[in-house]
Design a protein around this motif. Structure first.
Motif, mmCIF file in Angstrom:
data_model
loop_
_atom_site.group_PDB
_atom_site.id
_atom_site.type_symbol
_atom_site.label_atom_id
_atom_site.label_comp_id
_atom_site.label_asym_id
_atom_site.label_seq_id
_atom_site.Cartn_x
_atom_site.Cartn_y
_atom_site.Cartn_z
ATOM 1 N N TYR A 1 -12.578 -1.634 -2.549
ATOM 2 C CA TYR A 1 -11.870 -1.286 -3.671
ATOM 3 C C TYR A 1 -11.028 -2.327 -4.481
ATOM 4 O O TYR A 1 -11.015 -3.275 -4.223
ATOM 5 C CB TYR A 1 -10.462 -0.854 -2.993
ATOM 6 C CG TYR A 1 -10.536 0.345 -1.870
ATOM 7 C CD1 TYR A 1 -11.798 1.056 -1.621
ATOM 8 C CD2 TYR A 1 -9.526 1.146 -1.655
ATOM 9 C CE1 TYR A 1 -12.051 2.049 -0.667
ATOM 10 C CE2 TYR A 1 -9.507 2.275 -1.027
ATOM 11 C CZ TYR A 1 -10.892 2.783 -0.480
ATOM 12 O OH TYR A 1 -11.083 3.939 0.399
ATOM 13 N N LYS B 1 -8.247 5.925 -9.894
ATOM 14 C CA LYS B 1 -8.012 4.876 -10.742
ATOM 15 C C LYS B 1 -8.677 3.820 -10.388
ATOM 16 O O LYS B 1 -9.507 3.517 -9.075
ATOM 17 C CB LYS B 1 -6.352 4.295 -10.498
ATOM 18 C CG LYS B 1 -5.545 5.445 -11.149
ATOM 19 C CD LYS B 1 -4.103 4.957 -10.950
ATOM 20 C CE LYS B 1 -3.036 5.767 -11.635
ATOM 21 N NZ LYS B 1 -1.671 5.350 -11.228
ATOM 22 N N CYS C 1 -14.692 1.502 -7.272
ATOM 23 C CA CYS C 1 -15.019 1.388 -5.973
ATOM 24 C C CYS C 1 -16.646 1.004 -5.676
ATOM 25 O O CYS C 1 -17.358 1.970 -6.166
ATOM 26 C CB CYS C 1 -14.322 2.407 -5.116
ATOM 27 S SG CYS C 1 -15.099 2.368 -3.381
ATOM 28 N N ARG D 1 -3.725 10.850 -0.165
ATOM 29 C CA ARG D 1 -3.583 10.042 -1.579
ATOM 30 C C ARG D 1 -3.583 8.419 -1.159
ATOM 31 O O ARG D 1 -2.360 8.528 -0.447
ATOM 32 C CB ARG D 1 -3.008 10.397 -2.461
ATOM 33 C CG ARG D 1 -2.762 9.765 -3.923
ATOM 34 C CD ARG D 1 -2.371 10.483 -5.127
ATOM 35 N NE ARG D 1 -2.273 9.718 -6.221
ATOM 36 C CZ ARG D 1 -2.102 10.336 -7.632
ATOM 37 N NH1 ARG D 1 -1.990 11.697 -7.557
ATOM 38 N NH2 ARG D 1 -2.301 9.769 -8.670
ATOM 39 N N SER E 1 1.099 -1.268 -0.080
ATOM 40 C CA SER E 1 -0.103 0.081 0.004
ATOM 41 C C SER E 1 0.895 1.235 -0.033
ATOM 42 O O SER E 1 2.034 1.204 0.319
ATOM 43 C CB SER E 1 -0.847 -0.042 1.241
ATOM 44 O OG SER E 1 -1.754 -1.136 1.280
ATOM 45 N N SER F 1 -3.779 4.233 -1.800
ATOM 46 C CA SER F 1 -3.966 3.019 -2.655
ATOM 47 C C SER F 1 -3.614 1.777 -1.718
ATOM 48 O O SER F 1 -2.501 1.945 -1.192
ATOM 49 C CB SER F 1 -3.402 3.076 -3.955
ATOM 50 O OG SER F 1 -1.868 3.035 -3.750
ATOM 51 N N TYR F 2 -4.145 0.649 -1.876
ATOM 52 C CA TYR F 2 -4.089 -0.518 -0.957
ATOM 53 C C TYR F 2 -3.163 -1.478 -1.796
ATOM 54 O O TYR F 2 -2.773 -2.509 -1.035
ATOM 55 C CB TYR F 2 -5.341 -1.084 -0.252
ATOM 56 C CG TYR F 2 -5.750 -0.315 0.850
ATOM 57 C CD1 TYR F 2 -5.096 -0.350 2.298
ATOM 58 C CD2 TYR F 2 -6.986 0.689 0.837
ATOM 59 C CE1 TYR F 2 -5.301 0.352 3.314
ATOM 60 C CE2 TYR F 2 -7.257 1.358 2.092
ATOM 61 C CZ TYR F 2 -6.537 1.375 3.176
ATOM 62 O OH TYR F 2 -6.863 1.866 4.430
ATOM 63 N N GLU G 1 -6.402 -2.080 -8.495
ATOM 64 C CA GLU G 1 -5.548 -0.930 -8.832
ATOM 65 C C GLU G 1 -6.141 0.231 -8.449
ATOM 66 O O GLU G 1 -5.921 1.370 -8.739
ATOM 67 C CB GLU G 1 -5.794 -0.665 -10.285
ATOM 68 C CG GLU G 1 -7.055 -0.588 -11.032
ATOM 69 C CD GLU G 1 -7.950 -1.879 -11.167
ATOM 70 O OE1 GLU G 1 -8.937 -2.059 -11.972
ATOM 71 O OE2 GLU G 1 -7.698 -2.837 -10.318
ATOM 72 N N CYS G 2 -7.443 0.428 -7.398
ATOM 73 C CA CYS G 2 -7.958 1.572 -6.969
ATOM 74 C C CYS G 2 -7.292 2.408 -6.411
ATOM 75 O O CYS G 2 -6.279 2.211 -5.524
ATOM 76 C CB CYS G 2 -9.145 0.900 -5.955
ATOM 77 S SG CYS G 2 -10.199 2.654 -5.372
ATOM 78 N N GLU G 3 -7.233 3.600 -6.805
ATOM 79 C CA GLU G 3 -6.542 4.671 -5.975
ATOM 80 C C GLU G 3 -7.596 5.814 -5.550
ATOM 81 O O GLU G 3 -8.206 6.256 -6.443
ATOM 82 C CB GLU G 3 -5.303 5.240 -6.644
ATOM 83 C CG GLU G 3 -4.575 6.028 -6.035
ATOM 84 C CD GLU G 3 -2.985 6.534 -6.849
ATOM 85 O OE1 GLU G 3 -2.391 7.185 -6.529
ATOM 86 O OE2 GLU G 3 -2.827 6.257 -8.005
ATOM 87 N N LYS G 4 -7.376 6.758 -4.448
ATOM 88 C CA LYS G 4 -8.355 7.777 -4.121
ATOM 89 C C LYS G 4 -7.617 8.899 -3.742
ATOM 90 O O LYS G 4 -6.423 8.795 -3.302
ATOM 91 C CB LYS G 4 -9.189 7.259 -3.028
ATOM 92 C CG LYS G 4 -10.392 6.442 -3.683
ATOM 93 C CD LYS G 4 -11.344 5.986 -2.397
ATOM 94 C CE LYS G 4 -12.616 5.473 -2.895
ATOM 95 N NZ LYS G 4 -13.443 5.204 -1.751
#
Length: 327
Positions: free
Chosen positions: A110, A78, A81, A53, A39, A55-56, A113-116
């Motif tokens: 998530y 990305k 979710c 910002r 992560s 991402s896991y 590739e999930c990014e927040k």
């Protein structure tokens, strides 16, 4: 956000989660695939905001019991979710914004590739902006719909970019940070639909009150800028200035928003006999149904068909309740 704000890079997700619990918001995570995930997290505090910002690096289920005294603005950068809350669910895609109100429970799943990008905004800042606008805050607190498209929030993404640039600067000044924070809160109140009443501005301004009353009485009709200017006994430019001062938007946007609110009230009312969404939309002057549906969704966080579905369920529940009372 750049390396100056990087806290974790390719790290154990539970370490990232512990940090988030301390600074960003109470939650718990569960890795869905159970592998060695990596992560990453950037974090900055700026003028009362927490900018994050995250991402896991794996499919993760995040559960939040409620944020109590703050709002979460979660912009998907990305992946995707799945959000569940208040009996609803929606797959958020890049470019969509999720707003989590104080005390709203939420479950988020998530993708790998999930990014927040997350903005944690204390509720006192929103309340203060509402007071400065002289709008009426509901007794239960200010609440926004969960779903929004950034394409409909003019200038908001650029505003967030400016805030991040300032936050990354080593010499950011406190007063500058506070001004940016106030701008974000005001932008949210003026751009997003909410349960805030703007009637406070009407008091003490007979001219504006007269124009608003005319709009309310003719909301189903086509109202021109020239009509309003003639009614207000002022030029169109002065009319724009008056509406910008009192509502934060243009006269025509104000009329469109009132029409949308009336359509939503109609679709939500279980006592109203609704044959079709098209009929209601046309009744309020929305001739292009595709644009109407998109604007409705960006304003209320759901499609008109979603509102109508709940309307039908209320009607069914009401009939069932009436029948059960007979036995």
């Amino acid at each position: 956000m750049n390396q100056k704000s990087q806290i974790f890079a390719h790290t154990d997700p539970y370490a990232v989660s512990d940090y988030v619990n301390q600074y960003v918001g109470s939650h718990s995570i569960r890795l869905l695939k159970g592998r060695d995930s990596k992560s990453s997290l950037n974090h900055r505090n700026f003028g009362g905001l927490d900018l994050c910002r995250i991402s896991y690096g794996d499919s993760v289920r995040v559960t939040s019991p409620g944020l109590e005294t703050c709002y979460h603005l979660q912009l998907l950068l990305k992946g995707h979710c799945l959000w569940r809350g208040n009996g609803l669910e929606h797959y958020f895609a890049p470019g969509e914004l999720l707003v989590i109100n104080p005390d709203d429970r939420a479950e988020l799943t998530y993708s790998e590739e999930c990014e927040k990008f997350i903005v944690k905004l204390p509720s006192v800042i929103i309340d203060s902006a509402c007071n400065e606008l002289n709008w009426q805050k509901p007794s239960g607190g200010i609440r926004f719909p969960p779903r929004h498209s950034l394409q409909q929030l003019n200038g908001f993404i650029n505003l967030l970019g400016l805030v991040c640039d300032e936050a990354e600067h080593n010499m950011s000044m406190t007063l500058v940070a506070e001004h940016y924070t106030k701008i974000i809160a005001t932008k949210l109140l003026e751009t997003l639909s909410s349960n805030v009443s703007r009637k406070g501005f009407v008091e003490g301004n007979p001219c504006f009150e007269r124009v608003v009353q005319f709009i309310e009485e003719n909301v189903k009709r086509s109202i021109s800028l020239e009509q309003l200017a003639e009614l207000a006994l002022m030029s169109p430019r002065s009319l724009y200035t008056m509406f910008e001062k009192h509502t934060g938007t243009t006269p025509m946007n104000y009329i469109r928003n009132r029409k949308l609110e009336c359509v939503r009230a109609c679709l939500s009312n279980p006592t109203t006999n609704i044959r079709s969404i098209t009929e209601v939309a046309l009744d309020y002057g929305f001739l292009h149904l595709g644009r109407f549906a998109e604007k409705y969704r960006s304003t209320f966080g759901e499609l008109p068909s979603d509102t109508l579905s709940r309307h039908k369920m209320k009607c069914i529940d009401s009939r069932e309740s009436s029948l059960s009372s007979l036995f």
